[in-house]
Design a protein around this motif. Structure first.
Motif, PDB file in Angstrom:
ATOM      1  N   SER A  32      45.476  27.861  50.770  1.00  0.00           N
ATOM      2  CA  SER A  32      44.213  27.447  50.130  1.00  0.00           C
ATOM      3  C   SER A  32      43.513  26.357  50.921  1.00  0.00           C
ATOM      4  CB  SER A  32      44.485  26.967  48.698  1.00  0.00           C
ATOM      5  OG  SER A  32      44.876  28.044  47.902  1.00  0.00           O
ATOM      6  N   VAL A  33      44.292  25.392  51.431  1.00  0.00           N
ATOM      7  CA  VAL A  33      43.685  24.288  52.193  1.00  0.00           C
ATOM      8  C   VAL A  33      43.158  24.817  53.534  1.00  0.00           C
ATOM      9  CG1 VAL A  33      44.170  22.117  53.411  1.00  0.00           C
ATOM     10  CG2 VAL A  33      45.061  22.477  51.099  1.00  0.00           C
ATOM     11  N   ALA A  34      43.993  25.590  54.242  1.00  0.00           N
ATOM     12  CA  ALA A  34      43.601  26.056  55.583  1.00  0.00           C
ATOM     13  C   ALA A  34      42.350  26.929  55.535  1.00  0.00           C
ATOM     14  CB  ALA A  34      44.757  26.827  56.213  1.00  0.00           C
ATOM     15  N   TYR A  35      42.243  27.771  54.502  1.00  0.00           N
ATOM     16  CA  TYR A  35      41.117  28.708  54.444  1.00  0.00           C
ATOM     17  C   TYR A  35      40.060  28.281  53.432  1.00  0.00           C
ATOM     18  CZ  TYR A  35      44.543  31.570  56.905  1.00  0.00           C
ATOM     19  OH  TYR A  35      45.468  32.023  57.807  1.00  0.00           O
ATOM     20  N   ASN A  36      40.252  27.083  52.869  1.00  0.00           N
ATOM     21  CA  ASN A  36      39.341  26.575  51.838  1.00  0.00           C
ATOM     22  C   ASN A  36      39.087  27.648  50.777  1.00  0.00           C
ATOM     23  OD1 ASN A  36      37.731  24.723  50.570  1.00  0.00           O
ATOM     24  ND2 ASN A  36      35.876  25.314  51.708  1.00  0.00           N
ATOM     25  N   SER A  37      40.155  28.236  50.314  1.00  0.00           N
ATOM     26  CA  SER A  37      40.023  29.336  49.359  1.00  0.00           C
ATOM     27  C   SER A  37      40.994  29.129  48.199  1.00  0.00           C
ATOM     28  CB  SER A  37      40.331  30.650  50.085  1.00  0.00           C
ATOM     29  OG  SER A  37      40.365  31.699  49.156  1.00  0.00           O
ATOM     30  N   TRP A  38      40.486  28.520  47.136  1.00  0.00           N
ATOM     31  CA  TRP A  38      41.327  28.253  45.973  1.00  0.00           C
ATOM     32  C   TRP A  38      41.134  29.369  44.969  1.00  0.00           C
ATOM     33  CZ3 TRP A  38      44.761  24.240  46.176  1.00  0.00           C
ATOM     34  CH2 TRP A  38      44.597  23.351  47.253  1.00  0.00           C
ATOM     35  N   PRO A  39      42.193  29.822  44.342  1.00  0.00           N
ATOM     36  CA  PRO A  39      42.045  30.958  43.426  1.00  0.00           C
ATOM     37  C   PRO A  39      41.312  30.564  42.144  1.00  0.00           C
ATOM     38  CG  PRO A  39      44.287  30.134  43.370  1.00  0.00           C
ATOM     39  CD  PRO A  39      43.576  29.350  44.418  1.00  0.00           C
ATOM     40  N   ASP A  40      40.688  31.574  41.539  1.00  0.00           N
ATOM     41  CA  ASP A  40      40.015  31.375  40.252  1.00  0.00           C
ATOM     42  C   ASP A  40      41.084  31.124  39.178  1.00  0.00           C
ATOM     43  OD1 ASP A  40      39.042  32.349  37.624  1.00  0.00           O
ATOM     44  OD2 ASP A  40      37.177  32.585  38.760  1.00  0.00           O
ATOM     45  N   LEU A  41      40.943  30.003  38.463  1.00  0.00           N
ATOM     46  CA  LEU A  41      41.983  29.653  37.478  1.00  0.00           C
ATOM     47  C   LEU A  41      42.097  30.696  36.370  1.00  0.00           C
ATOM     48  CD1 LEU A  41      41.710  25.778  37.065  1.00  0.00           C
ATOM     49  CD2 LEU A  41      43.472  27.112  38.231  1.00  0.00           C
ATOM     50  N   GLY A  42      40.950  31.300  36.020  1.00  0.00           N
ATOM     51  CA  GLY A  42      40.960  32.341  34.982  1.00  0.00           C
ATOM     52  C   GLY A  42      41.804  33.526  35.408  1.00  0.00           C
ATOM     53  N   VAL A  43      41.621  33.934  36.667  1.00  0.00           N
ATOM     54  CA  VAL A  43      42.395  35.083  37.185  1.00  0.00           C
ATOM     55  C   VAL A  43      43.874  34.723  37.244  1.00  0.00           C
ATOM     56  CG1 VAL A  43      42.773  36.583  39.186  1.00  0.00           C
ATOM     57  CG2 VAL A  43      40.450  35.987  38.511  1.00  0.00           C
ATOM     58  N   ILE A  44      44.170  33.514  37.764  1.00  0.00           N
ATOM     59  CA  ILE A  44      45.582  33.086  37.849  1.00  0.00           C
ATOM     60  C   ILE A  44      46.203  33.054  36.449  1.00  0.00           C
ATOM     61  CG2 ILE A  44      47.010  31.011  38.244  1.00  0.00           C
ATOM     62  CD1 ILE A  44      46.657  32.470  40.768  1.00  0.00           C
ATOM     63  N   GLY A  45      45.419  32.576  35.467  1.00  0.00           N
ATOM     64  CA  GLY A  45      45.909  32.526  34.080  1.00  0.00           C
ATOM     65  C   GLY A  45      46.271  33.914  33.584  1.00  0.00           C
ATOM     66  N   LYS A  46      45.367  34.872  33.850  1.00  0.00           N
ATOM     67  CA  LYS A  46      45.600  36.258  33.400  1.00  0.00           C
ATOM     68  C   LYS A  46      46.848  36.844  34.078  1.00  0.00           C
ATOM     69  CE  LYS A  46      41.001  38.126  32.612  1.00  0.00           C
ATOM     70  NZ  LYS A  46      40.011  38.989  33.246  1.00  0.00           N
ATOM     71  N   VAL A  47      46.959  36.593  35.388  1.00  0.00           N
ATOM     72  CA  VAL A  47      48.094  37.138  36.139  1.00  0.00           C
ATOM     73  C   VAL A  47      49.397  36.546  35.611  1.00  0.00           C
ATOM     74  CG1 VAL A  47      49.192  37.242  38.419  1.00  0.00           C
ATOM     75  CG2 VAL A  47      46.719  37.521  38.218  1.00  0.00           C
ATOM     76  N   LEU A  48      49.380  35.218  35.408  1.00  0.00           N
ATOM     77  CA  LEU A  48      50.620  34.569  34.955  1.00  0.00           C
ATOM     78  C   LEU A  48      50.979  34.958  33.526  1.00  0.00           C
ATOM     79  CD1 LEU A  48      50.320  31.048  36.606  1.00  0.00           C
ATOM     80  CD2 LEU A  48      51.660  33.009  37.340  1.00  0.00           C
ATOM     81  N   ALA A  49      49.966  35.283  32.723  1.00  0.00           N
ATOM     82  CA  ALA A  49      50.252  35.732  31.347  1.00  0.00           C
ATOM     83  C   ALA A  49      51.083  37.016  31.395  1.00  0.00           C
ATOM     84  CB  ALA A  49      48.949  35.959  30.594  1.00  0.00           C
ATOM     85  N   THR A  50      50.885  37.817  32.436  1.00  0.00           N
ATOM     86  CA  THR A  50      51.692  39.040  32.587  1.00  0.00           C
ATOM     87  C   THR A  50      53.036  38.720  33.229  1.00  0.00           C
ATOM     88  OG1 THR A  50      49.626  40.189  33.056  1.00  0.00           O
ATOM     89  CG2 THR A  50      51.642  41.402  33.497  1.00  0.00           C
ATOM     90  N   LEU A  51      52.984  37.874  34.269  1.00  0.00           N
ATOM     91  CA  LEU A  51      54.206  37.652  35.060  1.00  0.00           C
ATOM     92  C   LEU A  51      55.231  36.749  34.368  1.00  0.00           C
ATOM     93  CD1 LEU A  51      52.827  37.118  38.686  1.00  0.00           C
ATOM     94  CD2 LEU A  51      53.742  39.199  37.668  1.00  0.00           C
ATOM     95  N   ILE A  52      54.737  35.691  33.715  1.00  0.00           N
ATOM     96  CA  ILE A  52      55.679  34.693  33.170  1.00  0.00           C
ATOM     97  C   ILE A  52      56.660  35.273  32.154  1.00  0.00           C
ATOM     98  CG2 ILE A  52      55.773  32.601  31.710  1.00  0.00           C
ATOM     99  CD1 ILE A  52      53.592  31.442  33.526  1.00  0.00           C
ATOM    100  N   PRO A  53      56.177  36.070  31.159  1.00  0.00           N
ATOM    101  CA  PRO A  53      57.181  36.598  30.203  1.00  0.00           C
ATOM    102  C   PRO A  53      58.268  37.392  30.919  1.00  0.00           C
ATOM    103  CG  PRO A  53      54.954  37.041  29.438  1.00  0.00           C
ATOM    104  CD  PRO A  53      54.827  36.505  30.830  1.00  0.00           C
TER     105      PRO A  53
END
Lengths: 230, 256
Positions: A32-53
């Motif tokens: 993220s730092v090298a490419y100045n590309s931080w993920p969208d928190l909403g998308v990360i939230g959705k992904v983790l809602a599937t992955l975490i359980p």
């Protein structure tokens, strides 16, 4: 003496473990730092809602399962380097069997830790050498017209077929229900992600195991209840 | 720089720093265990045998892990799968994490990622999804080792129940992928839906594994046993090549 050694292993293991946690975050933070590309928190939230359980429940099951089998040092190392069930666990068990030592003994702790550390080093070297050697030819191997394309399209059935065969021979009764459940679920929900499907098949498999091997726990449970009533 | 963001010097730098960490940790534990092993009377020969047999045991599964790195490299480049399969890594976890992240962004592992934001999202998802055991392992490991270790070894019955449940959890994971080979679909490329090719590879790899295991047992080739799994996998994958080459129309049949 024995207690002192185990205590020291836990201190070393915990220290390396938390260092590893920090090191692991170098990957996404670095990208993220090298490419100045931080993920969208909403998308990360959705992904983790599937992955975490799935991951976190599996994580708890794995910790509870592997610690008694691999000892402390082996478990700490295994959870940092991964590939536990397909490599570190059989490697540690194989080494303890060859050396004729029992898991959870001081000798078992030493042998299991050495075996898993050596296995981690070997894996790391093989993957690194392989990656560096393959990088120039990889695009050709996986290109659309390549003769190998059909093989690479089917790595997962090949891997899980081979991996499953040895387990199904030993525990064939356990395999029927989860495979059937997986197929039935896919018939009704063909686009279901692997994460949710896996969660369903693990639950079905565990429930099946409790039913099929009732004799291993039911009598003890009855005895414990009777004791409690008294 | 962004054109080759998956295999840039930054990515290689991250990979080598992770490898350095794994080396340091593994060597630390080897040295400490070796010294303690000698102290409690384990012979040098036993310790050396443990090292040699563990290297041999690891070669074949490590090659199969390398294959999975190459498979994931199709979409993610070589370096990220390389890193992820060196730390915590596991094909099932990484594939699920990457596919779930890409699914939410309208992509898929079957296509090459060309958007750096998708790439960074995948890296975050893979990391956060998999680090949980590291957060609580140090808290529970000591208690588990003494309590569950003792309970599981208490009698034969509980030891067997422990074995059965751990096998059941593992079979659950395998079953999901087998079910996908039998009845799965691929939203981006329908030619990759379950069909003759996926079932053929599945069946051939199962049969190959059973045959090779039988041969190893029958002729007491215990040193060959670790090679049975990766070899069966390659035989299964090879059957897809043969099927596609000699019976292309049948290989293309899908039923989903």
């Amino acid at each position: 003496m024995q207690k002192n050694y185990f205590d020291r292993v836990h201190i070393w293991g915990a220290t390396w473990n938390y260092l590893a946690l920090l090191v692991m975050f170098i990957v996404p933070v670095g990208i993220s730092v090298a490419y100045n590309s931080w993920p969208d928190l909403g998308v990360i939230g959705k992904v983790l809602a599937t992955l975490i359980p799935l991951y976190w429940v599996t994580g708890i099951i794995e910790v509870v399962t592997y610690v008694p089998m691999l000892g402390a040092g082996g478990t700490y190392l295994s959870f940092v380097t991964g590939n536990i069930s397909n490599l570190k666990l059989p490697c540690g068990l194989n080494a303890m069997e060859n050396a004729k030592v029992r898991a959870n003994s001081e000798e078992g702790e030493v042998i299991s830790t050495i075996a898993i550390a050596v296995s981690s080093l070997t894996t790391t070297v093989i993957i690194a050498v392989g990656v560096l050697a393959f990088s120039p030819v990889l695009p050709k191997i996986t290109a659309d017209g390549s003769i190998f394309k059909a093989a690479f399209n089917n790595v997962l059935p090949a891997l899980f077929g081979a991996l499953g065969a040895s387990y199904f021979v030993k525990h064939w009764k356990l395999g029927i229900a989860p495979i059937l459940a997986g197929v039935i679920v896919l018939l009704f929900a063909p686009t279901l992600g692997v994460g949710i499907l896996m969660f369903v098949t693990i639950v079905v498999s565990l429930v099946g195991a409790f039913i099929i091997y009732k004799d291993l726990w039911y009598d003890d449970l009855k005895a414990a209840r009777a004791k409690k009533k008294q | 720089m962004l054109e080759n963001f998956k295999e840039s010097p930054v990515m290689y730098g991250i990979a080598f720093s992770i490898i350095a960490f794994i080396f340091a940790q593994s060597l630390f534990f080897i040295i400490k265990s070796w010294k303690h092993g000698k102290k409690i009377g384990i012979s040098k020969e036993t310790l050396l045998n443990t090292i040699t047999s563990s290297i041999l045991f690891t070669v074949a599964p490590a090659v199969s892990i390398l294959v999975t790195v190459i498979v994931l490299a199709n979409a993610l480049g070589l370096v990220l799968p390389w890193i992820r399969l060196t730390v915590i890594g596991n094909l099932a976890y990484e594939t699920v994490a990457a596919e779930t992240a890409l699914g939410n962004l309208g992509g898929s592992l079957n296509q090459e990622i060309t958007d750096v934001n998708q790439f960074s999202t995948v890296a975050w998802a893979m990391t956060i999804g998999s680090v949980f055991p590291l957060t609580f392992l140090p808290i529970v490991c000591k208690k588990l080792q003494t309590k569950i270790g003792g309970a599981v070894n208490k009698n034969e019955k509980t030891a067997k129940l422990g074995d059965v449940l751990s096998a059941a959890a593992f079979i659950g994971i395998i079953s999901a992928f087998i079910a996908r080979a039998i009845a799965g679909t691929n939203a981006d490329d329908p030619t990759l839906n379950a069909g003759v090719a996926s079932v053929c590879v599945l069946v051939v790899s199962i049969i190959a594994m059973l045959l090779l295991s039988f041969v190893c047992r029958k002729y007491k080739l215990s040193k060959m046993e670790p090679f049975a799994m990766p070899l069966s996998m390659f035989i299964g994958m090879g059957s897809a090549i043969l099927l596609t080459r000699f019976l292309p129309d049948i290989a293309a049949i899908t039923w989903r």
